[in-house]
Design an enzyme around this catalytic site. Structure first.
Site, PDB file in Angstrom:
ATOM      1  N   ASP A  65       0.681  -1.100   0.059  1.00 39.08           N
ATOM      2  CA  ASP A  65       0.012  -0.103  -0.277  1.00 39.08           C
ATOM      3  C   ASP A  65       1.005   1.168   0.000  1.00 39.08           C
ATOM      4  OD1 ASP A  65      -2.475   1.631   0.504  1.00 39.08           O
ATOM      5  OD2 ASP A  65      -3.163  -0.200   1.341  1.00 39.08           O
ATOM      6  N   ASP A 115      -2.824   4.795  -1.798  1.00 36.58           N
ATOM      7  CA  ASP A 115      -4.194   5.139  -1.102  1.00 36.58           C
ATOM      8  C   ASP A 115      -4.508   6.722  -1.273  1.00 36.58           C
ATOM      9  OD1 ASP A 115      -5.515   4.562   1.678  1.00 36.58           O
ATOM     10  OD2 ASP A 115      -4.269   6.323   2.159  1.00 36.58           O
ATOM     11  N   GLU A 160      -6.653   4.351  -5.828  1.00 37.64           N
ATOM     12  CA  GLU A 160      -7.986   4.477  -4.813  1.00 37.64           C
ATOM     13  C   GLU A 160      -8.515   5.742  -5.232  1.00 37.64           C
ATOM     14  OE1 GLU A 160      -9.751   4.248  -0.147  1.00 37.64           O
ATOM     15  OE2 GLU A 160      -8.024   5.366  -0.857  1.00 37.64           O
ATOM     16  N   HIS A 167     -11.276  -3.406   2.959  1.00 38.45           N
ATOM     17  CA  HIS A 167     -11.168  -3.270   4.487  1.00 38.45           C
ATOM     18  C   HIS A 167     -11.596  -2.073   4.781  1.00 38.45           C
ATOM     19  CE1 HIS A 167      -8.032  -0.584   2.512  1.00 38.45           C
ATOM     20  NE2 HIS A 167      -7.958   0.117   3.913  1.00 38.45           N
ATOM     21  N   ASP A 168     -12.351  -1.317   4.111  1.00 37.64           N
ATOM     22  CA  ASP A 168     -13.170  -0.107   4.500  1.00 37.64           C
ATOM     23  C   ASP A 168     -14.637  -0.274   4.118  1.00 37.64           C
ATOM     24  OD1 ASP A 168     -10.878   1.410   4.639  1.00 37.64           O
ATOM     25  OD2 ASP A 168     -10.484   2.134   2.821  1.00 37.64           O
TER      26      ASP A 168
HETATM   27  C1  BGC Z   1      -7.881   3.765   3.382  1.00 36.50           C
HETATM   28  C2  BGC Z   1      -8.407   4.012   4.749  1.00 36.50           C
HETATM   29  C3  BGC Z   1      -7.782   5.004   5.298  1.00 36.50           C
HETATM   30  C4  BGC Z   1      -7.518   6.143   4.594  1.00 36.50           C
HETATM   31  C5  BGC Z   1      -6.505   7.110   5.371  1.00 36.50           C
HETATM   32  C6  BGC Z   1      -8.089   4.979   2.723  1.00 36.50           C
HETATM   33  O1  BGC Z   1      -8.361   5.313   1.573  1.00 36.50           O
HETATM   34  O2  BGC Z   1      -8.076   2.756   2.690  1.00 36.50           O
HETATM   35  O3  BGC Z   1      -8.418   2.681   5.490  1.00 36.50           O
HETATM   36  O4  BGC Z   1      -8.319   5.129   6.683  1.00 36.50           O
HETATM   37  O5  BGC Z   1      -7.248   6.019   3.365  1.00 36.50           O
HETATM   38  O6  BGC Z   1      -5.382   6.698   4.855  1.00 36.50           O
END
Ligand code: BGC
Length: 556
Positions: free
Chosen positions: A98, A199, A256, A328-329
């Site tokens: 990540d 991310d 993402e 995971h979100d």
């Molecule tokens: C991640 C989350 C995280 C956030 C801040 C998101 O897109 O997938 O799990 O809390 O970014 O880093």
């Protein structure tokens, strides 16, 4: 479209904290991932994405990194990481890490130095601004709730944090900082990583033209998405990041990224795009228990179908989207899409298959392959995630009772997907010999990997069949590149599409109704490639599908 090595990706996301503990501290580790590589190979996947395992105080479970070059001791060592890459490689599996570069932890050395000396060069690594009188620089609300600004000691300066205050945003306008980040990314790629999931990347660019807006909530703050998501100028950073790191390494990168304008999709995922592909969540944000969809499951399916097909349409001619339902979100997709009374092998395998055969690459999230479920909590104190608490408090502020707020977080909170992986029906589901950091869902005696592995009619076995089918030599390219042509759009509760490629035609039909449905068949059914029921009733120019039946078949 140019062909790339990663186009046949069947990916598997691991949340390391909850995957497998091997040293009895109750927290999953790298050795635990190595232990299960054979199982993952047996499932058929060829890419693993690991959620963050860098050094971190874990305010946001690793998404707050305090040292980009070190693995956190709770997960293992850098040497073990190298071993994992090598061991995975032997099994034809590439590892993605990540990449969290929108922000660091407030414990990162850079931030500590910036706070110690606001005139040092490190202060310019972060976004620090003067307050507006006695108030923060503006009334942006952080994505996790509360002001996005935190006051620095007794100065009138504030630093920006779009997520928790333990995650100060980096200042991407600083060219020196960008170079430091690129060097770090290249060090990891040089080690043999396959690439990254990236991310919160649409937030790198901030538009400070924003002045206070009328509050849009009882907290007196305002959401400012337009000013910090996909803001004008973001392309410059993304392009540079790609040119200096990902591209020379021919890496697989998954951004993402939500809400890309369809006309800009090519810039993101085209042959020369910033990323290989993206995780876009627009089709995941449904919940059968939401006020909006409760009692209207068929309308929800119709809306889902529209979003899935719209995305297939936008991506056509540009690149490949990433097909996924869980991560995971999110809470578990089974809970989001299937009304409780109808959860069964049939509905679960149907749900699995809806996404799976669309054009694009595929990603699964740990536990999805065995149908892991949400674990409803009886009290807010049983949760652990800051985002959950912020949401809960937000609901109270909006006037909900404690019971209502708890029910809401129980339905939607992301922690449900973070309960430990259920490997077997023994102590702690085989996740740890110690005390698990997060409670194991007690349903593990019924839902676990070992039991399903032995059963050729289990959900796990169905996932294996789906993966094997997508990889079947004569069909693989059709599944990856073939056009998607929606079928039976006038039928309620049906998600059906045809895939066409170089004269091949494959039909995927999913009956999302609990009842039998008769559909007129304009084509001749050829080889049945997959069926979650024993039989398919075809006759008199019709096909009759049982409740939640899903069939993938060749068309002649
Ligand atoms: C991640 C989350 C995280 C956030 C801040 C998101 O897109 O997938 O799990 O809390 O970014 O880093």
């Amino acid at each position: 479209m140019l062909k790339k090595w990663w186009h046949n990706t069947i990916g598997y996301q691991i949340y390391p904290k909850s995957f497998q503990d091997t040293n009895g501290d109750g927290i999953g580790d790298i050795r635990g991932v190595i232990r299960h590589l054979d199982d993952l190979q047996d499932l058929g996947i060829n890419v693993i994405w690991l959620c963050p395992i860098y050094k971190s105080p874990m305010v946001d479970h690793g998404y707050d990194i305090s040292d980009y070059d070190r693995i956190d001791p709770m997960f293992g060592t850098n040497e073990e990481m190298e071993e994992l890459i090598l061991e995975a490689d032997k099994r034809g599996i590439k590892i993605l890490m990540d990449l969290v570069v929108n922000h660091t932890s407030d414990q990162h050395e850079w931030f500590q130095k910036a706070m110690a000396d606001p005139d040092s060069e490190y202060a310019d690594y972060y976004i620090i601004k003067e307050g507006d009188g006695n108030n923060p620089p503006n009334n942006w609300r952080s994505i996790f709730g509360g002001s996005a600004w935190e006051k620095i000691g007794d100065t009138n300066k504030y630093y920006l944090h779009l997520f928790t205050k333990g995650q100060p945003d980096l200042n991407w306008e600083n060219p020196k900082l960008r170079e430091i980040i690129y060097d770090m990314v290249n060090r990891w790629l040089d080690m043999g990583l396959g690439g990254f999931r990236i991310d919160a990347i649409s937030h790198l660019k901030k538009n400070f033209a924003y002045v206070n807006q009328p509050a849009d909530g009882p907290d007196g703050l305002a959401s400012a998405w337009d000013y910090f998501r996909n803001a004008k100028g973001l392309n410059v950073f993304l392009n540079e990041l790609n040119e200096k790191t990902f591209k020379p390494h021919n890496a697989l990168t998954i951004g993402e990224v939500d809400d890309v304008r369809p006309e800009e999709l090519g810039e993101f995922i085209g042959d020369d795009g910033y990323f290989s592909t993206i995780f876009d969540f627009c089709h995941t944000q449904f919940h059968v228990k939401d006020k909006e969809w409760k009692d209207r499951p068929l309308e929800m399916i119709r809306e889902l179908r529209e979003r899935l097909f719209a995305k297939q349409d936008y991506a056509k001619g540009h690149g490949l989207m990433c097909n996924f339902t869980d991560n995971h979100d999110t809470s578990r997709s089974v809970e989001r899409f299937i009304p409780e009374a109808y959860i069964s092998f049939y509905s679960e395998s149907l749900l699995a298959s809806v996404n799976f055969f669309l054009r694009g690459i595929v990603f699964l999230y740990q536990g999805q392959e065995i149908g892991m479920r949400d674990y409803q909590k009886k009290s807010i104190n049983e949760f652990l995630d800051l985002a959950t608490f912020n949401n809960y408090n937000g609901y109270l502020l909006k006037g909900m009772t404690e019971e209502e707020a708890l029910e809401k977080v129980n339905n939607e909170c992301r922690e449900h997907s973070r309960t430990p992986m259920q490997w077997n029906d023994r102590k702690n589901a085989g996740f740890t010999e110690g005390t698990p950091w997060f409670e194991v869902n007690p349903n593990y005696r019924r839902i676990n990997y070992e039991t399903q592995k032995k059963d050729e009619n289990s959900l796990l076995s169905y996932y294996k069949k789906m993966i094997a089918l997508r990889k079947r030599e004569d069909l693989e390219e059709a599944f990856i590149y073939g056009d998607t042509i929606p079928r039976y759009e006038d039928q309620d509760g049906i998600i059906a599409y045809e895939r066409r490629y170089e004269g091949k035609r494959i039909l995927a039909i999913h009956n999302c109704n609990a009842r039998e449905i008769r559909l007129p068949l304009g084509d001749e059914i050829g080889e049945i490639l997959l069926n979650n029921y024993e039989k398919l009733n075809v006759g008199d120019g019709n096909v009759v599908l049982s409740g939640f039946q899903s069939v993938i078949t060749k068309l002649i």
